[in-house]
Design a protein around this motif. Structure first.
Motif, PDB file in Angstrom:
ATOM      1  N   THR A  46     -79.614 -44.872  15.168  1.00 29.06           N
ATOM      2  CA  THR A  46     -80.005 -44.006  16.506  1.00 29.06           C
ATOM      3  C   THR A  46     -80.014 -45.147  17.631  1.00 29.06           C
ATOM      4  O   THR A  46     -80.486 -46.009  17.378  1.00 29.06           O
ATOM      5  N   SER A  47     -79.496 -45.033  18.780  1.00 31.84           N
ATOM      6  CA  SER A  47     -79.226 -45.729  19.674  1.00 31.84           C
ATOM      7  C   SER A  47     -79.173 -44.986  21.197  1.00 31.84           C
ATOM      8  O   SER A  47     -78.626 -43.712  21.081  1.00 31.84           O
ATOM      9  N   THR A  48     -79.800 -45.570  22.127  1.00 32.16           N
ATOM     10  CA  THR A  48     -80.011 -45.019  23.382  1.00 32.16           C
ATOM     11  C   THR A  48     -78.553 -44.934  24.095  1.00 32.16           C
ATOM     12  O   THR A  48     -77.748 -45.729  23.724  1.00 32.16           O
ATOM     13  N   PRO A  49     -78.315 -43.922  24.981  1.00 31.97           N
ATOM     14  CA  PRO A  49     -76.973 -43.818  25.356  1.00 31.97           C
ATOM     15  C   PRO A  49     -76.697 -45.205  26.374  1.00 31.97           C
ATOM     16  O   PRO A  49     -77.466 -45.834  27.059  1.00 31.97           O
ATOM     17  N   ASP A  50     -75.403 -45.293  26.449  1.00 32.73           N
ATOM     18  CA  ASP A  50     -74.728 -46.353  27.282  1.00 32.73           C
ATOM     19  C   ASP A  50     -75.007 -46.110  28.797  1.00 32.73           C
ATOM     20  O   ASP A  50     -75.408 -47.168  29.413  1.00 32.73           O
ATOM     21  N   ASP A  51     -74.695 -44.835  28.969  1.00 27.89           N
ATOM     22  CA  ASP A  51     -75.126 -44.456  30.264  1.00 27.89           C
ATOM     23  C   ASP A  51     -76.471 -43.985  30.523  1.00 27.89           C
ATOM     24  O   ASP A  51     -76.698 -42.955  29.930  1.00 27.89           O
ATOM     25  N   PRO A  52     -77.496 -44.466  30.819  1.00 28.61           N
ATOM     26  CA  PRO A  52     -78.950 -44.113  30.827  1.00 28.61           C
ATOM     27  C   PRO A  52     -79.366 -42.800  31.278  1.00 28.61           C
ATOM     28  O   PRO A  52     -80.412 -42.228  31.225  1.00 28.61           O
ATOM     29  N   THR A  53     -78.402 -42.201  32.209  1.00 33.18           N
ATOM     30  CA  THR A  53     -78.658 -40.779  32.576  1.00 33.18           C
ATOM     31  C   THR A  53     -78.187 -39.785  31.920  1.00 33.18           C
ATOM     32  O   THR A  53     -78.518 -38.662  32.142  1.00 33.18           O
ATOM     33  N   GLN A  54     -77.350 -40.177  31.005  1.00 32.34           N
ATOM     34  CA  GLN A  54     -76.642 -39.123  29.868  1.00 32.34           C
ATOM     35  C   GLN A  54     -77.565 -39.003  28.531  1.00 32.34           C
ATOM     36  O   GLN A  54     -77.135 -39.581  27.679  1.00 32.34           O
ATOM     37  N   TRP A  55     -78.495 -38.225  28.562  1.00 38.42           N
ATOM     38  CA  TRP A  55     -79.310 -38.090  27.473  1.00 38.42           C
ATOM     39  C   TRP A  55     -78.717 -37.433  26.194  1.00 38.42           C
ATOM     40  O   TRP A  55     -78.867 -37.701  25.139  1.00 38.42           O
ATOM     41  N   GLY A  56     -77.820 -36.665  26.494  1.00 41.44           N
ATOM     42  CA  GLY A  56     -76.939 -36.053  25.525  1.00 41.44           C
ATOM     43  C   GLY A  56     -76.037 -36.899  24.794  1.00 41.44           C
ATOM     44  O   GLY A  56     -75.803 -36.691  23.638  1.00 41.44           O
ATOM     45  N   GLU A  57     -75.753 -38.218  25.442  1.00 42.43           N
ATOM     46  CA  GLU A  57     -75.152 -39.155  24.449  1.00 42.43           C
ATOM     47  C   GLU A  57     -76.116 -40.244  23.855  1.00 42.43           C
ATOM     48  O   GLU A  57     -75.400 -41.026  23.486  1.00 42.43           O
ATOM     49  N   THR A  58     -77.169 -39.840  23.580  1.00 42.50           N
ATOM     50  CA  THR A  58     -77.637 -40.602  22.512  1.00 42.50           C
ATOM     51  C   THR A  58     -77.252 -40.667  21.279  1.00 42.50           C
ATOM     52  O   THR A  58     -76.502 -39.296  21.069  1.00 42.50           O
ATOM     53  N   VAL A  59     -77.161 -41.470  20.339  1.00 44.49           N
ATOM     54  CA  VAL A  59     -76.504 -41.529  19.290  1.00 44.49           C
ATOM     55  C   VAL A  59     -77.337 -41.325  18.175  1.00 44.49           C
ATOM     56  O   VAL A  59     -78.543 -41.988  17.909  1.00 44.49           O
ATOM     57  N   VAL A  60     -77.031 -40.209  16.821  1.00 46.83           N
ATOM     58  CA  VAL A  60     -78.192 -40.453  16.011  1.00 46.83           C
ATOM     59  C   VAL A  60     -77.351 -39.951  14.818  1.00 46.83           C
ATOM     60  O   VAL A  60     -76.441 -39.489  14.850  1.00 46.83           O
TER      61      VAL A  60
END
Length: 243
Positions: free
Chosen positions: A114-128
């Motif tokens: 799991t990792s936080t998105p590269d663009d902090p505004t794009q919560w849908g691009e969190t990786v899991v």
């Protein structure tokens, strides 16, 4: 000496049935966790954008940290989890440190995929990964306080067939003949459509976390959901004894 009866490998059987039902052109990653035995089985791709699955991850971080929640916050959580309201998530993401929340959840629960998105505004691009998301549910059901667990399960159980954005969210695990609650996720990303269904199935044999993540070329929503429904139904049939 009495014969010890070993528990059937429901998780492995459900996973195998689901993966065998994946249609051509659809990329799937799945995990099944038997909450009775602790057996965790995974197969398929192990890294996906979360789409709306990050909503539940944020709520878990908020509850685990014990942040003060107003009535308005409670309503936003309910909207985010039940009808997957993006506006509610946007507000919670900004107010409750969403990008760092993804990192905290990963660190606290040992979610290595799991990792936080590269663009902090794009919560849908969190990786899991599917396995990580299964562990998230295990944490909710076994580690969190009863009040917090009831809040999460209650809001997820209030899911409606049509989401806040008009998307038909009864696919995968939802809408099947089963006792289940789930968080759904969907996201258009370029020429691809992500469809995720992750929840808990209750059956006479026990409780199972089932995580079904998928990505496929954009076609009609009906056709895309039908592909994921086929996988979900195949998994659930194992518990019904139909496979």
């Amino acid at each position: 000496r009495p014969h010890l009866r070993t528990r059937p490998e429901y998780a492995a059987d459900m996973l195998a049935a689901g993966m065998n039902a994946v249609p051509k052109g659809v990329t799937v990653g799945a995990a099944v966790l038997d909450l009775t035995s602790g057996e965790l089985e995974t197969d398929g791709q192990d890294e996906f954008y979360t789409a709306s699955l990050s909503k539940l991850m944020l709520v878990v971080d908020m509850l685990d940290r014990g942040v003060d929640l107003s009535t308005s916050d409670d309503q936003l959580i309910a909207r985010a989890l039940s009808v997957s309201d993006d506006n509610a998530m946007n507000a919670l993401w900004e107010k409750f440190d969403g990008p760092e929340a993804m990192t905290r959840v990963a660190d606290n629960l040992g979610l290595t995929g799991t990792s936080t998105p590269d663009d902090p505004t794009q919560w849908g691009e969190t990786v899991v990964s599917p396995a990580d998301y299964a562990h998230l549910y295990q944490h909710i059901l076994t580690d969190m306080s009863e009040d917090h667990r009831d809040l999460v399960v209650g809001d997820l159980s209030a899911a409606q067939p049509t989401a806040a954005d008009g998307f038909p969210q009864f696919f995968g695990l939802l809408g099947q003949e089963a006792n289940v609650y789930a968080k759904q996720g969907w996201m258009y990303y370029g020429s691809k459509l992500y469809l995720h269904s992750a929840g808990v199935v209750h059956d006479d044999t026990g409780d199972y976390v089932v995580v079904l993540m998928s990505v496929q070329p954009v076609t009609s929503v009906t056709a895309a959901e039908a592909a994921v429904n086929n996988v979900g139904a195949s998994m659930l049939k194992v518990l019904a004894g139909d496979s």
